[in-house]
Design an enzyme around this catalytic site. Sequence first.
Site, PDB file in Angstrom:
ATOM      1  N   SER A 190       0.717  -1.333  -0.090  1.00  0.00           N
ATOM      2  CA  SER A 190      -0.234  -0.135   0.159  1.00  0.00           C
ATOM      3  C   SER A 190       0.805   1.098   0.119  1.00  0.00           C
ATOM      4  CB  SER A 190      -1.140  -0.094   0.958  1.00  0.00           C
ATOM      5  OG  SER A 190       0.131  -0.361   2.303  1.00  0.00           O
ATOM      6  N   GLY A 243       1.901   3.341   2.004  1.00  0.00           N
ATOM      7  CA  GLY A 243       3.632   3.804   2.992  1.00  0.00           C
ATOM      8  C   GLY A 243       4.582   2.868   3.115  1.00  0.00           C
ATOM      9  N   GLU A 244       4.086   1.848   2.510  1.00  0.00           N
ATOM     10  CA  GLU A 244       5.413   0.632   1.921  1.00  0.00           C
ATOM     11  C   GLU A 244       5.745   1.405   0.527  1.00  0.00           C
ATOM     12  OE1 GLU A 244       2.943  -0.333   2.775  1.00  0.00           O
ATOM     13  OE2 GLU A 244       2.974  -1.937   4.335  1.00  0.00           O
ATOM     14  N   VAL A 245       4.449   1.867   0.216  1.00  0.00           N
ATOM     15  CA  VAL A 245       5.755   2.349  -1.930  1.00  0.00           C
ATOM     16  C   VAL A 245       6.107   3.473  -1.299  1.00  0.00           C
ATOM     17  CG1 VAL A 245       4.328   3.223  -4.078  1.00  0.00           C
ATOM     18  CG2 VAL A 245       3.559   1.464  -3.228  1.00  0.00           C
ATOM     19  N   SER A 288       1.250   0.345   8.299  1.00  0.00           N
ATOM     20  CA  SER A 288       2.627   0.100   7.957  1.00  0.00           C
ATOM     21  C   SER A 288       3.969   1.011   9.297  1.00  0.00           C
ATOM     22  CB  SER A 288       3.388   0.245   6.731  1.00  0.00           C
ATOM     23  OG  SER A 288       3.326   1.298   5.849  1.00  0.00           O
TER      24      SER A 288
END
Length: 382
Positions: A59, A61-63, A334
């Site tokens: 999602s 946050g990870e990107v 995250s």
Amino acid sequence: MNIFSIFYNILLLFVYILILPFLLLKLRNKKYKEAIPAKFFLKNNPKFDFTGVWFHSCSMGEVKAIKPLIDEFQDKANISVITNTGYEEAKLYTKNVRFLPYEIFLPFWVNRQKVLVVMEAELWYMLFFMAKRKGTKTILINARISDRSYKSYLNFRFLYIKIFENIDKVFAQSEIDKKRLIELGAKNVEVIGNIKLAQLPKKNIDFIKPDIQTIVAASTHEGEEKLILNAYKKKYGKLIVVPRHPERFPKVDIMISEFIKNKDLTYHKFSQKDDFSSDIILVDKMGILNDIYAISDITILGGAFAKVGGHNPIEPAFFGSKIISGKNIFNQKSLFSCIKNYYLIEEEELEDYLKKSDTLLKPELTEAGSFDEIFKEIKKWL
């Protein structure tokens, strides 16, 4: 394909048939109009156009966390995601973005890439299995297994052993994570810390901290200022209100002006007087929130009492401001996982938490990581 993968795909096909009515029902929601057809029917979701470095994150946050990697390999970067927010964020970095299809489609969808870099807990068996079959080097980064999920991982250890058979290199967040990952079958595990904390916030202005407890209502949305004002009393300290969107400044100004009537409270707008001398201050200026976090004792983090998905908790945590927020943090889970000690509460609990603020614990960030070793590992295969 081996016997395990054949059996696994038969099971996935059975699940797919079972969930089809649910998927068709969810299509009525505009939120899923693009994601569901792409992931479960491959609509407008072709294979990547070229061979390069394939980054996969769940999602938004990870990107955001892997942006330095994407920037480093910009002309070679392909990105796949799971969520709508992840897709929109990834499109800001490159046009080579896809939704990761449901696993039964991956044997027909995955094409050869030089390296597959997967973020955190995206441990899809067919993703790694098919990448390896295509001759792709596979790397898992920022890997962690929380205390809460550890038992669940162990219950399915047989599956994770199969998954890790197809992962060449693992970069873990901590020594505890390394030990747990090895127990699940991971090999070539190296601890480099949490890369989500590799880009820590900075302040630009050194404000003078007020000599009483200071509360910042940060990145607030519609309905949240009213909630916070109703929970606030002068004895709790100074209140600094920072709305998320500048177009709402006039409305919030009127709201606070009405609130202080017939109360022993002083109030001013930051644009009129750029200090924090009043009981309540409306910060009607953009770009100084980190500077305010640096002088705050408590942060009431907006976007999570309203159903917005929350906002970045790393920033107030970095400056040691105690964090209170709502429970709608679905876009920021995250990042909250990078912090110890924060409080996600119901609306009606806010005043109680302000009353007992001296007993709340300050947030602690997990160990910050570095991208250097990941850069080196990827470049080995290019």
